[in-house]
Scaffold this active site. Structure first.
Site, PDB file in Angstrom:
ATOM      1  N   GLY A   8       0.874  -0.826   0.058  1.00 59.42           N
ATOM      2  CA  GLY A   8       0.052  -0.270   0.211  1.00 59.42           C
ATOM      3  C   GLY A   8       0.822   1.513  -0.094  1.00 59.42           C
ATOM      4  N   TYR A   9       0.553   2.105  -0.764  1.00 53.90           N
ATOM      5  CA  TYR A   9       1.427   3.252  -0.775  1.00 53.90           C
ATOM      6  C   TYR A   9       0.574   4.672  -0.638  1.00 53.90           C
ATOM      7  CZ  TYR A   9      -0.455   3.594  -5.497  1.00 53.90           C
ATOM      8  OH  TYR A   9      -1.568   3.056  -6.480  1.00 53.90           O
ATOM      9  N   GLY A  10      -0.779   4.292  -0.567  1.00 57.46           N
ATOM     10  CA  GLY A  10      -1.941   5.647  -0.181  1.00 57.46           C
ATOM     11  C   GLY A  10      -2.705   5.623   0.601  1.00 57.46           C
ATOM     12  N   GLU A  47     -10.709  -0.166  -4.775  1.00 58.50           N
ATOM     13  CA  GLU A  47     -10.089   0.493  -5.191  1.00 58.50           C
ATOM     14  C   GLU A  47     -10.768   0.172  -6.878  1.00 58.50           C
ATOM     15  OE1 GLU A  47      -7.219   1.523  -4.170  1.00 58.50           O
ATOM     16  OE2 GLU A  47      -7.616   1.518  -2.087  1.00 58.50           O
TER      17      GLU A  47
HETATM   18  C1  SIN Z   1      -2.635   2.132  -1.845  1.00 57.49           C
HETATM   19  O1  SIN Z   1      -2.983   2.570  -0.961  1.00 57.49           O
HETATM   20  O2  SIN Z   1      -2.413   1.353  -2.006  1.00 57.49           O
HETATM   21  C2  SIN Z   1      -3.634   2.320  -3.625  1.00 57.49           C
HETATM   22  C3  SIN Z   1      -4.623   4.377  -3.495  1.00 57.49           C
HETATM   23  C4  SIN Z   1      -5.555   4.530  -2.279  1.00 57.49           C
HETATM   24  O3  SIN Z   1      -6.430   3.516  -2.272  1.00 57.49           O
HETATM   25  O4  SIN Z   1      -5.228   5.477  -1.679  1.00 57.49           O
END
Ligand code: SIN
Length: 186
Positions: A25-27, A99
């Protein structure tokens, strides 16, 4: 415009037969882990940069006034820091729904901060999805974020929650922090 990726993601069979899968996860997946996980570890992936280039018509904006949320863009040599979660395959039904506005599951190599690495999955909204907004000056991105809200709340909360989470993890991201600085102007 909404671009529902649920059916495409459900056909993704790369990890079929696995009882556990690592998710990177990055966001919002960093600051809002609303799903069961077995373990989480600080991690990063190589060759990608985090950018507010994806439109949000279903969470942080509306069909007529989309917000801006994060996706990853290919960037040779870059390292994107985030959080890896070890999950069971059943959790993907929830994640695919969350998502669904343009994000596709992609297999990536995940490097854990404490050493080893594993292949896992990441949700990426590529530039050919209908909700993609693309590059814009960081001040314009901040202006759009300041003006947007959707069913999941104000778009500015997405940005500030992520920036706070990165700070508390000791991670830098020049793009995220530049957009956050501009947000104060609106
Ligand atoms: C993530 O967080 O990895 C995907 C993007 C998001 O849901 O903000």
């Amino acid at each position: 415009m909404s671009h529902n990726t649920i059916a495409i993601n459900q056909r993704m069979d790369k990890f079929d037969g696995h009882h556990r899968v690592w998710l990177f996860g990055y966001g919002s997946l960093i600051f809002k882990a609303d799903f069961p996980f077995i373990e989480r570890r600080l991690a990063s992936i190589e060759g990608w940069s985090r950018r507010f280039w994806q439109g949000s018509h279903d969470h942080r904006g509306t069909e007529t006034a989309p917000g801006r949320v994060l996706t990853l863009t290919p960037d040779p040599g870059a390292v994107c820091a985030g959080m890896a979660y070890l999950i069971t395959p059943e959790v993907f039904a929830h994640l695919d729904h969350r998502e669904k506005n343009g994000y596709l599951r992609l297999a990536v190599n995940i490097n854990f901060d404490d050493g080893d690495s594993e292949e896992g999955l990441v949700y990426i909204a590529t530039d050919d999805n209908a909700a993609y907004l693309g590059e814009a000056p960081e001040r314009d991105i901040a202006r759009q974020i300041a003006a947007s809200a959707g069913p999941s709340g104000p778009n500015r909360d997405y940005l500030t929650n992520l920036a706070d989470a990165l700070r508390s993890l000791g991670k830098d991201d020049p793009h995220v922090f530049a957009v956050e600085r501009h947000l104060a102007e609106f």
